[in-house]
Design a protein around this motif. Sequence first.
Motif, mmCIF file in Angstrom:
data_model
loop_
_atom_site.group_PDB
_atom_site.id
_atom_site.type_symbol
_atom_site.label_atom_id
_atom_site.label_comp_id
_atom_site.label_asym_id
_atom_site.label_seq_id
_atom_site.Cartn_x
_atom_site.Cartn_y
_atom_site.Cartn_z
ATOM 1 N N ALA A 1 -0.553 7.124 3.741
ATOM 2 C CA ALA A 1 -1.675 6.176 3.841
ATOM 3 C C ALA A 1 -2.697 6.609 2.789
ATOM 4 O O ALA A 1 -3.807 7.011 3.100
ATOM 5 N N VAL A 2 -2.294 6.541 1.543
ATOM 6 C CA VAL A 2 -2.967 7.213 0.428
ATOM 7 C C VAL A 2 -4.363 6.669 0.140
ATOM 8 O O VAL A 2 -4.622 5.470 0.231
ATOM 9 N N PHE A 3 -5.262 7.571 -0.219
ATOM 10 C CA PHE A 3 -6.548 7.240 -0.833
ATOM 11 C C PHE A 3 -7.133 8.530 -1.388
ATOM 12 O O PHE A 3 -6.608 9.622 -1.160
ATOM 13 N N TYR A 4 -8.211 8.406 -2.158
ATOM 14 C CA TYR A 4 -8.932 9.570 -2.667
ATOM 15 C C TYR A 4 -10.034 9.922 -1.676
ATOM 16 O O TYR A 4 -10.870 9.078 -1.342
ATOM 17 N N GLY A 5 -10.023 11.171 -1.192
ATOM 18 C CA GLY A 5 -10.991 11.590 -0.200
ATOM 19 C C GLY A 5 -11.164 13.092 -0.193
ATOM 20 O O GLY A 5 -10.751 13.800 -1.129
ATOM 21 N N HIS A 6 -11.756 13.625 0.858
ATOM 22 C CA HIS A 6 -11.998 15.056 1.017
ATOM 23 C C HIS A 6 -10.693 15.771 1.319
ATOM 24 O O HIS A 6 -9.953 15.350 2.211
ATOM 25 N N ASP A 7 -10.417 16.853 0.602
ATOM 26 C CA ASP A 7 -9.138 17.542 0.793
ATOM 27 C C ASP A 7 -8.907 17.958 2.249
ATOM 28 O O ASP A 7 -7.786 17.926 2.747
ATOM 29 N N GLU A 8 -9.981 18.345 2.960
ATOM 30 C CA GLU A 8 -9.835 18.787 4.341
ATOM 31 C C GLU A 8 -9.307 17.691 5.270
ATOM 32 O O GLU A 8 -8.741 17.990 6.331
ATOM 33 N N TYR A 9 -9.486 16.444 4.874
ATOM 34 C CA TYR A 9 -9.070 15.318 5.715
ATOM 35 C C TYR A 9 -7.580 15.387 6.048
ATOM 36 O O TYR A 9 -7.180 15.120 7.189
ATOM 37 N N ASN B 1 5.938 13.107 9.231
ATOM 38 C CA ASN B 1 5.930 12.519 7.886
ATOM 39 C C ASN B 1 6.162 13.558 6.795
ATOM 40 O O ASN B 1 5.793 13.350 5.638
ATOM 41 N N ILE B 2 6.763 14.677 7.170
ATOM 42 C CA ILE B 2 7.098 15.721 6.201
ATOM 43 C C ILE B 2 8.400 16.374 6.625
ATOM 44 O O ILE B 2 8.747 16.393 7.819
ATOM 45 N N GLY B 3 9.153 16.863 5.664
ATOM 46 C CA GLY B 3 10.403 17.546 5.956
ATOM 47 C C GLY B 3 10.867 18.263 4.706
ATOM 48 O O GLY B 3 10.077 18.525 3.795
ATOM 49 N N GLY C 1 0.818 -1.203 0.000
ATOM 50 C CA GLY C 1 0.000 0.000 0.000
ATOM 51 C C GLY C 1 0.852 1.253 0.000
ATOM 52 O O GLY C 1 0.548 2.234 -0.705
ATOM 53 N N GLU C 2 1.924 1.233 0.780
ATOM 54 C CA GLU C 2 2.832 2.382 0.806
ATOM 55 C C GLU C 2 3.493 2.588 -0.544
ATOM 56 O O GLU C 2 3.602 3.721 -1.038
ATOM 57 N N LEU C 3 3.936 1.488 -1.171
ATOM 58 C CA LEU C 3 4.586 1.577 -2.479
ATOM 59 C C LEU C 3 3.650 2.190 -3.514
ATOM 60 O O LEU C 3 4.024 3.122 -4.240
ATOM 61 N N GLU C 4 2.412 1.672 -3.581
ATOM 62 C CA GLU C 4 1.452 2.176 -4.572
ATOM 63 C C GLU C 4 1.053 3.611 -4.253
ATOM 64 O O GLU C 4 0.821 4.423 -5.156
ATOM 65 N N GLY C 5 0.974 3.941 -2.963
ATOM 66 C CA GLY C 5 0.658 5.305 -2.581
ATOM 67 C C GLY C 5 1.749 6.288 -2.990
ATOM 68 O O GLY C 5 1.465 7.374 -3.509
ATOM 69 N N LEU C 6 3.011 5.911 -2.774
ATOM 70 C CA LEU C 6 4.124 6.758 -3.194
ATOM 71 C C LEU C 6 4.132 6.947 -4.709
ATOM 72 O O LEU C 6 4.388 8.051 -5.205
ATOM 73 N N LYS C 7 3.827 5.882 -5.438
ATOM 74 C CA LYS C 7 3.765 5.984 -6.896
ATOM 75 C C LYS C 7 2.685 6.972 -7.328
ATOM 76 O O LYS C 7 2.881 7.776 -8.245
ATOM 77 N N ALA C 8 1.529 6.893 -6.666
ATOM 78 C CA ALA C 8 0.425 7.790 -7.015
ATOM 79 C C ALA C 8 0.784 9.246 -6.715
ATOM 80 O O ALA C 8 0.532 10.147 -7.532
ATOM 81 N N LEU C 9 1.369 9.492 -5.559
ATOM 82 C CA LEU C 9 1.774 10.852 -5.199
ATOM 83 C C LEU C 9 2.833 11.369 -6.169
ATOM 84 O O LEU C 9 2.751 12.501 -6.659
ATOM 85 N N GLU C 10 3.816 10.534 -6.460
ATOM 86 C CA GLU C 10 4.890 10.920 -7.380
ATOM 87 C C GLU C 10 4.328 11.228 -8.759
ATOM 88 O O GLU C 10 4.771 12.163 -9.434
ATOM 89 N N GLY C 11 3.326 10.463 -9.169
ATOM 90 C CA GLY C 11 2.760 10.607 -10.506
ATOM 91 C C GLY C 11 2.056 11.925 -10.759
ATOM 92 O O GLY C 11 1.891 12.335 -11.909
ATOM 93 N N THR C 12 1.647 12.614 -9.699
ATOM 94 C CA THR C 12 0.982 13.900 -9.881
ATOM 95 C C THR C 12 1.958 15.006 -10.241
ATOM 96 O O THR C 12 1.576 16.014 -10.838
ATOM 97 N N GLN D 1 -15.387 16.719 -3.625
ATOM 98 C CA GLN D 1 -14.836 16.040 -4.794
ATOM 99 C C GLN D 1 -13.619 15.220 -4.366
ATOM 100 O O GLN D 1 -12.879 15.626 -3.464
ATOM 101 N N PRO D 2 -13.381 14.075 -5.011
ATOM 102 C CA PRO D 2 -12.237 13.245 -4.614
ATOM 103 C C PRO D 2 -10.902 13.934 -4.884
ATOM 104 O O PRO D 2 -10.661 14.432 -5.985
ATOM 105 N N SER D 3 -10.075 13.975 -3.878
ATOM 106 C CA SER D 3 -8.702 14.463 -3.996
ATOM 107 C C SER D 3 -7.753 13.346 -3.584
ATOM 108 O O SER D 3 -8.054 12.587 -2.654
ATOM 109 N N LEU D 4 -6.612 13.259 -4.247
ATOM 110 C CA LEU D 4 -5.590 12.310 -3.803
ATOM 111 C C LEU D 4 -4.982 12.842 -2.510
ATOM 112 O O LEU D 4 -4.508 13.978 -2.452
ATOM 113 N N LEU D 5 -5.004 12.030 -1.458
ATOM 114 C CA LEU D 5 -4.557 12.443 -0.137
ATOM 115 C C LEU D 5 -3.286 11.711 0.280
ATOM 116 O O LEU D 5 -3.088 10.550 -0.087
ATOM 117 N N HIS D 6 -2.460 12.375 1.078
ATOM 118 C CA HIS D 6 -1.349 11.689 1.733
ATOM 119 C C HIS D 6 -1.903 10.696 2.738
ATOM 120 O O HIS D 6 -1.465 9.549 2.817
#
Length: 305
Positions: free
Chosen positions: A232-240, A217-219, A55-66, A205-210
Motif C-alpha cells: 500500500a505504497v506511499f512516501y512517509g515516515h520510515d517508522e510507519y 505480506n513478506i516471505g 495502486g498496487e501495480l504502481e507501488g510494486l514498480k516503485a519498490l522494484e525501482g529502488t 524525511q519522506p521514505s518510500l514505504l511498503h
Amino acid sequence: MERLLMKELASTSVSPAGGSGGGCISQGAGYLTDNYGHVFVKQNKKSGAATMFMGELEGLKALEGTGCIRVPKPIKVFPMPDGGAAIIVEHVHIKPLSPTCEAEAGTNLARLHLHNRELKEKAESSGDGNSLRYVAEFGFSTTTCCGYIPQDNTWTDDWVTFFTQRRLELQVNLAVKKYHDQELLHQWTAMKPKIPSFFKGIVVQPSLLHGDLWGGNIGQTAKGEPIVFDPAVFYGHDEYDLGISSMFGGFGKSFFDAYHKLIPRTEGFDVRQELYKLFHYLNHYNHFGSSYRGSCMKILKNLAR
C-alpha cells in the motif's frame, strides 16, 4: 480466464499452474504462459478493484525501482468482463521467513527507507541535477489502497498534517459513518491535538514505504531471498512501516535488530509506534468489524492522557 489472459498478454499458450488461493480481499491463481513464464493473477469483483490494483501495480514498480527489496515483477492490470478487475504479476514460490532471512529482510527494509534521502544527498554532493529523482513531499503519485480502502495520497509537505488528516482522520470518519461510533469520534477529538507533540525534536524525511508490512505480506523465495508483496505504497515516515509489523507476529528480533542497525530508534519511538498501530487497527475496524474496536479505543485513550 485462460482465453482472457491470452488476449491481455498476447500469449499463444496459457494453462493453469500453481493452484489457487486468496486472502481476505481478493482471489488469485497461477498460470503458465509461453511469453511471460509463470504468472499469478489476482482478481476482485468490487467496483473499486481497478483503482486498488492500479495502486498496487504502481507501488510494486516503485519498490522494484529502488533495487533495495525484492517484489514480484508487476505486469498488468485489466478489467474483468463480469465486473471488477485483475492484476498480473510474476509468480514466485514464497515460503515463510527463516531466522537467517529475517535479518536480511530487516536490512533490506532499512535500505528501502534510506533510498530517497540518499538520492538527495548524492544530488547535493555532485550537483548533477539528479535531485529531480528525490521526492520531497509525503504522498504518492496515484491512489493506493490498504486492503480495499483507498488512501488519500495527495502530496503534502508536512508529515504530521499528512498522517493526521489523510490517514487517521479519514479512517475515523469512515468508522463514524459506517458504525455511527460517536464514542470513537469523542476519543479522537480528545487525542488529535496531542499528535504534534509525539514528533517533537525529530525531523521526518519522506521514505518510500511498503505501507502494509504485516507478516502475511513478506516471505522468502526458493533461493532464500526476502520478498515483499501486496503493498500500500506511499512516501512517509520510515517508522510507519514498523507499526503493523509488530502487531500480528511474523517478525523476530533479528529483523528489528538488523533494521535499527541502519536506522536507530529516536526519542519517542515507542509512542509513535502506538500512533501507527492505531491507523491499522482503525483500518481493520473498517474492514472487518467490531473485534478491532477495543484496540482502537485503548490506544486513543492512552495517547490522549
